[in-house]
Design a protein around this motif. Structure first.
Motif, PDB file in Angstrom:
ATOM      1  N   THR A  26     -42.090  24.170  88.612  1.00 38.32           N
ATOM      2  CA  THR A  26     -41.197  24.026  87.462  1.00 38.32           C
ATOM      3  C   THR A  26     -41.140  22.574  86.997  1.00 38.32           C
ATOM      4  OG1 THR A  26     -39.851  25.910  88.149  1.00 38.32           O
ATOM      5  CG2 THR A  26     -38.844  24.336  86.638  1.00 38.32           C
ATOM      6  N   ALA A  27     -40.962  21.652  87.933  1.00 38.14           N
ATOM      7  CA  ALA A  27     -40.798  20.245  87.556  1.00 38.14           C
ATOM      8  C   ALA A  27     -42.054  19.704  86.888  1.00 38.14           C
ATOM      9  CB  ALA A  27     -40.448  19.412  88.785  1.00 38.14           C
ATOM     10  N   TYR A  28     -43.213  19.946  87.492  1.00 35.42           N
ATOM     11  CA  TYR A  28     -44.453  19.420  86.924  1.00 35.42           C
ATOM     12  C   TYR A  28     -44.994  20.306  85.798  1.00 35.42           C
ATOM     13  CZ  TYR A  28     -44.545  16.340  91.024  1.00 35.42           C
ATOM     14  OH  TYR A  28     -44.229  15.406  91.979  1.00 35.42           O
ATOM     15  N   GLY A  29     -44.778  21.608  85.914  1.00 30.39           N
ATOM     16  CA  GLY A  29     -45.367  22.517  84.942  1.00 30.39           C
ATOM     17  C   GLY A  29     -44.557  22.703  83.679  1.00 30.39           C
ATOM     18  N   ARG A  30     -43.211  22.546  83.764  1.00 30.14           N
ATOM     19  CA  ARG A  30     -42.360  22.829  82.609  1.00 30.14           C
ATOM     20  C   ARG A  30     -41.610  21.602  82.102  1.00 30.14           C
ATOM     21  NH1 ARG A  30     -40.877  28.172  82.163  1.00 30.14           N
ATOM     22  NH2 ARG A  30     -40.079  27.516  80.126  1.00 30.14           N
ATOM     23  N   VAL A  31     -41.232  20.708  83.013  1.00 31.74           N
ATOM     24  CA  VAL A  31     -40.378  19.571  82.626  1.00 31.74           C
ATOM     25  C   VAL A  31     -41.209  18.335  82.282  1.00 31.74           C
ATOM     26  CG1 VAL A  31     -38.462  18.081  83.323  1.00 31.74           C
ATOM     27  CG2 VAL A  31     -38.523  20.471  84.084  1.00 31.74           C
ATOM     28  N   ALA A  32     -42.211  18.051  83.076  1.00 33.31           N
ATOM     29  CA  ALA A  32     -43.054  16.876  82.824  1.00 33.31           C
ATOM     30  C   ALA A  32     -43.883  17.100  81.567  1.00 33.31           C
ATOM     31  CB  ALA A  32     -43.962  16.607  84.025  1.00 33.31           C
ATOM     32  N   LEU A  33     -43.707  16.225  80.610  1.00 38.18           N
ATOM     33  CA  LEU A  33     -44.455  16.305  79.351  1.00 38.18           C
ATOM     34  C   LEU A  33     -45.588  15.291  79.304  1.00 38.18           C
ATOM     35  CD1 LEU A  33     -41.427  16.681  76.913  1.00 38.18           C
ATOM     36  CD2 LEU A  33     -42.764  18.479  78.037  1.00 38.18           C
ATOM     37  N   VAL A  34     -45.647  14.430  80.307  1.00 39.51           N
ATOM     38  CA  VAL A  34     -46.681  13.409  80.433  1.00 39.51           C
ATOM     39  C   VAL A  34     -47.612  13.822  81.566  1.00 39.51           C
ATOM     40  CG1 VAL A  34     -47.093  10.991  81.045  1.00 39.51           C
ATOM     41  CG2 VAL A  34     -45.169  11.592  79.557  1.00 39.51           C
ATOM     42  N   GLY A  35     -48.887  13.591  81.408  1.00 35.11           N
ATOM     43  CA  GLY A  35     -49.830  13.946  82.453  1.00 35.11           C
ATOM     44  C   GLY A  35     -49.672  13.101  83.693  1.00 35.11           C
ATOM     45  N   ALA A  39     -35.435  16.982  88.356  1.00 30.33           N
ATOM     46  CA  ALA A  39     -35.515  15.614  87.848  1.00 30.33           C
ATOM     47  C   ALA A  39     -36.861  14.961  88.129  1.00 30.33           C
ATOM     48  CB  ALA A  39     -34.403  14.768  88.450  1.00 30.33           C
ATOM     49  N   VAL A  40     -37.664  15.540  89.029  1.00 25.86           N
ATOM     50  CA  VAL A  40     -39.005  14.998  89.281  1.00 25.86           C
ATOM     51  C   VAL A  40     -39.821  14.991  87.991  1.00 25.86           C
ATOM     52  CG1 VAL A  40     -41.187  15.447  90.473  1.00 25.86           C
ATOM     53  CG2 VAL A  40     -39.037  15.585  91.722  1.00 25.86           C
TER      54      VAL A  40
END
Length: 362
Positions: A274-283, A235-236
Motif C-alpha cells: 500500500t505505501a509504495y504501490g498507492r501512496v508513493a508518487l515518486v519512483g 507514512a512510508v
C-alpha cells in the motif's frame, strides 16, 4: 481514554538514554512496571509517589509492557536552567496540546546555530535515504550499510507514527555510537536534533549532520487496524515523496516475511504494497534480496510485479549479510521474533542498506 493509577516507587530497574524503568506498588498493593522519562517528569527515586497512565498496559497494547509516569506530584523537577519565557531557547512544541508537551529548539529556528544553513537549503544532492515500515528494521538496515561502507555517516530520522519520545527505544540507545545523529520529526521528540517536518529533518541530516546515508522509520510501536489504509506505516509512501521532492534517492526496504502468522503480512506485507504501490508518487528503488526460499521468492515477485511500472525493482546479493546481522551491536527482534525466527524480514532490511551503500560508493 486515560486509566489513571497512583503508586509508590519500590525500585529502579534498567536505565538507558532518556528512560528509567521502575517497579511501582499501586495504592492497593498491586505491583506494576512503569517507565519514566526524566527530561519530562524528573528522575524518580524509591519512595516517590507517582501518577501513572496505565491504559495501554492494562489493555495489553504495544507499550513494551509499561505504565507511563505522568508526574512525581510531591517532587516536581525544577525549571530548565535556560529561561523559556522567550524564544531564545526555541519554541518548537511537540506532542502539542497534551499535558506533557515539551518546548524545544527546532534545528531551523532563528535561535538555532544551524538556521543560516537551513534557511537556504533546498536539495539533498542525491542523498540515499532508506525508508522502512517498522522501527525494528533500523539496526538491520544499518548493518547492511556498514557491511559494505563501514565508515559511512548514517543519520536516523524518527517519524511520529510510533513512540513519540526517542528515549523509548532501547535499540536507538544501543546504536548511538553507530549513528552520526538522530533527528526527531513531526510530533516525535528527544533526538539529537528536532525538526518540525520530515522535509526539514532530511535537510538537517544532509546539511547539518553531513550524513552520507539516512534512514527514515517510525519509532517503536506501530498502529494497525487490519485494514488497507489504517496503519501508521502508510507514512512510508509520503516519506518517499519527500525524499524525491528534495532531490534524494529513495530506497525502499520491503517488509517481507514467511514467519508472520497473519496472512496480510506473509510474502510482501500489505503495508509495503500500500505505501509504495498507492501512496508513493515518486519512483524509488525497491530492494528484493537474493537468497530467499524459492516459494517465498516467487510470492514476493508476484506481489511486486504491479509496482514495477513506477519503481525500480532492484535485486541485491546477500552474501555476507547474515554475518553482518549477527554482529549487530543491538539485538534484532520484530513482533517478538528474532533473526533466526524471521530471517527473511531482517535480510530484506539489510539488503536495502547494502543497496544504499552501493549508491554511495558508486
Amino acid at each position: 481514554m486515560v486509566r489513571w493509577r497512583t503508586g509508590t516507587v519500590r525500585a529502579l530497574r534498567r536505565e538507558w538514554t532518556g528512560a528509567v524503568e521502575l517497579d511501582v506498588d499501586l495504592s492497593d498493593g498491586t505491583p506494576m512496571r512503569a517507565l519514566a522519562y526524566p527530561a519530562l517528569v524528573g528522575r524518580p527515586e524509591p519512595g516517590d509517589r507517582v501518577l501513572l497512565n496505565a491504559g495501554a498496559l492494562l489493555m495489553g497494547l504495544g507499550t513494551g509492557g509499561y505504565a507511563l509516569v505522568v508526574a512525581l506530584p510531591d517532587r516536581l523537577p525544577p525549571d530548565p536552567a535556560q529561561a523559556l519565557d522567550t524564544r531564545e531557547a526555541g519554541h518548537l512544541v511537540k506532542a502539542r496540546y497534551t499535558p506533557l508537551q515539551p518546548i524545544l529548539l527546532g534545528v531551523d529556528e532563528e535561535a538555532s546555530p544551524h538556521h543560516d544553513v537551513l534557511a537556504t537549503a533546498d536539495d539533498l544532492a542525491g542523498l540515499p535515504v532508506v525508508t522502512a515500515d517498522l522501527h525494528s528494521a533500523l539496526p538491520a538496515i544499518l548493518a547492511g550499510i556498514h557491511a559494505d561502507a563501514p565508515d559511512a555517516r548514517v543519520a536516523y530520522l524518527l517519524t511520529d507514527g510510533g513512540a513519540l519520545p526517542a528515549w523509548f527505544s532501547r535499540t536507538l540507545a544501543g546504536l548511538r555510537g553507530h549513528l552520526v545523529g538522530t533527528v526527531t520529526v513531526g510530533q516525535a521528540f528527544g533526538g539529537d536534533l528536532e525538526a518540525a517536518t520530515l522535509h526539514t529533518g532530511l535537510l538537517a541530516a544532509r546539511h547539518v549532520l553531513h550524513a552520507d546515508v539516512a534512514i527514515v522509520a517510525q519509532g517503536p510501536g506501530n498502529l494497525g487496524t487490519g485494514t488497507r489504509w489504517g496503519f501508521s506505516g502508510v507514512a512510508v509512501g509520503e516519506a518517499v515523496n519527500a525524499i524525491g521532492t528534495l532531490g534524494g534517492r529513495p530506497v525502499g526496504s520491503l517488509r517481507i516475511s514467511d514467519a508472520d502468522p497473519r496472512p496480510r503480512h506473509l510474502g510482501v506485507s500489505h503495508h509495503s504494497l500500500t505505501a509504495y504501490g498507492r501512496v508513493a508518487l515518486v519512483g524509488a528503488d525497491l530492494v528484493v534480496p537474493d537468497g530467499l526460499d524459492p516459494a517465498l521468492a516467487g510470492a514476493v515477485d508476484a506481489a511486486l510485479a504491479p509496482l514495477a511500472a513506477r519503481h525500480a525493482l532492484v535485486r541485491v546479493p546477500t552474501d555476507g549479510l547474515d554475518a553482518a546481522l549477527r554482529a549487530s551491536p543491538v539485538g534484532l527482534s520484530t513482533m517478538g521474533r528474532g533473526l533466526d525466527a524471521d530471517h527473511a524480514y531482517f535480510l530484506a532490511a539489510a539488503a536495502a542498506g547494502r543497496h544504499a551503500a552501493h549508491l554511495l560508493i558508486h
